[in-house]
Design a protein around this motif. Sequence first.
Motif, short mmCIF file in Angstrom:
data_model
loop_
_atom_site.label_atom_id
_atom_site.label_comp_id
_atom_site.label_asym_id
_atom_site.label_seq_id
_atom_site.Cartn_x
_atom_site.Cartn_y
_atom_site.Cartn_z
N ALA A 6 0.83 -1.21 0.00
CA ALA A 6 0.00 0.00 0.00
C ALA A 6 0.86 1.26 0.00
CB ALA A 6 -0.92 -0.01 1.22
N ALA A 7 1.94 1.27 0.80
CA ALA A 7 2.82 2.44 0.84
C ALA A 7 3.51 2.64 -0.51
CB ALA A 7 3.86 2.27 1.95
N GLY A 8 3.94 1.55 -1.14
CA GLY A 8 4.57 1.65 -2.45
C GLY A 8 3.62 2.17 -3.50
N ALA A 9 2.35 1.73 -3.43
CA ALA A 9 1.36 2.22 -4.39
C ALA A 9 1.16 3.72 -4.24
CB ALA A 9 0.04 1.49 -4.18
N GLU A 10 1.11 4.20 -3.00
CA GLU A 10 0.96 5.65 -2.78
C GLU A 10 2.19 6.41 -3.29
OE1 GLU A 10 -1.56 7.34 -1.87
OE2 GLU A 10 -2.92 5.78 -1.14
N ALA A 11 3.37 5.86 -3.04
CA ALA A 11 4.59 6.53 -3.48
C ALA A 11 4.69 6.58 -5.00
CB ALA A 11 5.81 5.82 -2.89
N ASP A 12 4.32 5.47 -5.66
CA ASP A 12 4.38 5.43 -7.12
C ASP A 12 3.39 6.41 -7.74
OD1 ASP A 12 6.36 3.54 -7.15
OD2 ASP A 12 4.99 1.83 -7.38
N ALA A 13 2.28 6.68 -7.04
CA ALA A 13 1.24 7.55 -7.59
C ALA A 13 1.37 9.00 -7.12
CB ALA A 13 -0.13 7.01 -7.18
#
Length: 1002
Positions: A781-788
Amino acid sequence: MSPVFVGRSDELDTLNDALARAGAAEPQALLLGGEAGVGKTRLVEEFATAACRQGAVVALGGCVEIGADGLPFAPFSTALRALRAALPDELAAAAAGQEDELARLLPELGEATAGRHDEQGMARLFELTARLLERVAAERTVVIALEDLHWADASTRHLLAYLLRTLRTGRLVVLATYRSDDIHRRHPLRPLLAELDRLRTVRRLELARFTREEVGRQIAGILATEPDPAQVDEIFERSDGNAFFVEELAVAAAEGCCTGLTDPLRDLLLVRVEALPESAQRVARIVAEGGSTVEYRLLAAVARLAEDDLIEALRAAVGANLLTATPAGDGYRFRHSLVREAVADDLLPGERSRLNRRYAEALEADPGLVPADARVTRLASYWYQAHDPAKALPAVLDASVVARRRHAYSEQLGLLERAMELWDTAPEEIRAALRPVDYTDVYPPCGCDPAATPLRYLDLMAEAAVAGRFCGERERALKITKKALRILQDEHDPQRAAWFWVQRSRLVQGLARGDGRQELANAQDLVRGLPPSEVHADVLANAATWAMLHQPGPEAFAAAEQAVEYARMVGAREIELNARVTLGCLMVDSGDVDNGLAELYRVKEAVLQDGVAHVVGRAFVNLPSELESVGRSGEAVPILREGVTFTRGYGLLDSEAWIWGNLSESLYSLGRWDEAAEAAAGALGSAASAKPRGVGALRLADIAMARGDAAEAARRLAIAHAHYGSHDPMPQVLLPVARIAIGVAAEEGRLLDARAELDRALAAGFPPGTHRYGWPLLLAAAGAEADARALPAAADGRAEALDRLAEAVRKLTTGAPLWQAYERWTRAELHRARGTDTAALWSDVVTDFECLDRPYDLARVRRRLAQCLLETAAGDDERDRAAELLRLAGAVAGHLGARPLAEAVALLAQRARLTLTARGSRRALDPAESLGLTSRERDVLRLVSAGRTNRQIAEELFISPKTASVHVSNILGKLGVAGRGEAAAVAHRLGLFPVEALDPTR
């Protein structure tokens, strides 16, 4: 019968092809269906003759119908007996060391031991049978032909299904026939056929009726002359191409029997019977009621004719081609089962029960009239059909004990249900003479000695409930437990009631009717405050296992400790070992890693020594799982491989599947992805129930995601959802499913859906011990937020989502170096999502993972560190370090086939004008090499990522909107995505464009 084999060339070619493939050590399985009389047996005979000519050994076995019952394992017993006669040395060598188990199918091998009675006992027998056939067929081709599967008992069906699912080697052909017109909607064979249809290794043939031309050729063969065309037309119309009816009609016409052409076909079948002398008709009626085959000595005892008169009557029936001698020459059977059914249906009700009584009396007077392995079952059937409860009840109970001894639990259940049906009509003195110690293996405590106490109706219900659970007839078993608990409402017997509630909990879970928690709670309430007992210990052990899987925490720990203590006090060794497996897992999950693993190792050795198969299966599943949970994947793999061998040898299909799933997880962690995919396929292929298949699908979804195939990951995720269902939510299922769902949604540009998945997971919470599933989910979830971060559409709600993630990170425990590294990684991703990550932060994460055997994770964090170094680098040292980090990460990504990581590494290096080939090489990297994008398509993708429409792109790049649309379409195709959002997500995940390049105000 026609001496000329008519038609069936295509089907015979298929069978011969299977024989050839089997000769090349590729086991073959075929199902041959067709209506009664269509010619299945004749085709099998022709194939068997051809196979023998080619040097194959053919072993025939037929399902035996006794009244309304099937004889357990009858076709396999007959086929193995034939195989033993043809290859005595080979079969003896193949069975060496396992004769006592295999004697349940082939009594000639020796005396079957009592053994354990549980799900594993039957599975062990099935596995030994499959391996026996593989070994016998190792050097020469063997054909096992099983006829009349529509009469097969449930145990035969289960064994056949197991055999066809698990055959791996050997020059073996398994051919089974069945009547397709008998397979009505509720026929028990129907689900098996549907299951086997899904196996790619099983070929199914359906025999059609003869054409007019084939009917003409058949009649010519029967009459040994060319028939009149009008006669052929008439017989073809009347028979509708059914080969058996063609025979009957042709003979009737040749004998001038015109009635046979006009009366119903059933009457036609009786015409030849009625033409026999009265004595022969009487013998035919006796044979029809005796079963599929009747031994000559038994027939003589029932017929009560002088031997010469009996021989003459039989000669007349055989001469009329009504009866035939058995291949062994010790009995008689009808030439075709349709005739037997017609004769049996013509019996009067009183006549039928009288014949069955005479069969039973003859068999009681001389048990040697029938083979020993069939005697008890046939006697029970005869007395039941004779409508004599006083005789039938003990006979049926004796037969149930024999069925249990052979691990034929389906037949045991049917016989116990019949005993319950007879219970109230049997005389009281007969019931009073029965003892539970003689007829049941299940003794729910009743405060008395089973050897000195009369058998109770509840004892039968307990035995039947367990038999139903063992054979998979959970619905029937559930109804029995419900009735038993209703009876127990009027009796004060808390331990017996608690025992039934435990059974009900298992059945409810097996039927996907719920999670079984309430049933276990009822059992706990009943035994609370009672002195220690085996039932009390079992209730606590089951409650602890349930809590470990659903609500781990102090309550589960306390229940496991108490279960171990009570089991030791009452000497219940198996319950103790089972509870210790649970306790060891809970110790590891609570942070007491060394002591918990040591306990699991001790239990593993103990259960292997004691031979408690199902607890061994649990040990081989749970010990490596706990090793994986603390990052000791390399230690887990050899134990898992040992577990596969053990569980396969005992036929523990579900345990084997769970082990394959755990092996896939550990191999994935170790960076052995191709092996991990094979192990996941093993979980899907070996499982007997749904949940282990869900694990296999989930593992394949992980690999697909890491390799950049989001569509395949989504497909596998949907399969896992279907296998897991929604009736029994467990953190070990829900959290990995949510993690992959977040990854798929983020990959497809659906950040709001990813946030919704996270919110659901956070609402459910992370119970103690579930950090091994929680950390990967929070990281995703944290990676998805960072990528977006650069996506304008993701700005709304980002702050709240990051706050929720940060709060969850603060609360989740670590407990092992692996999860401490995950904690630091997740915090770094949260900083990246806020734009505050630093090289120092990522350097600490890399340092953590360099101490762990997680090559893919290490490559991912190395790439992040390199990115930070390049974004803030002011000197050559930082650039050199970044280049080395990217080189190492790229090498791992290339080896694993992790396309997204490889592309991200290549693009980052290209942007920084770095080379990633071996040291000393100076070849520059071109982004077109990784994605195939032209420079114009790069410009278009940058604007797509910034949220521009086609018209806005056209205006900015001075091209037409139509040309912009063409470029967008080309980009979607090259990236392998379905829409603009996914394309933007790919670009941002790969870091293709600096954040400032996407500023809408620019």
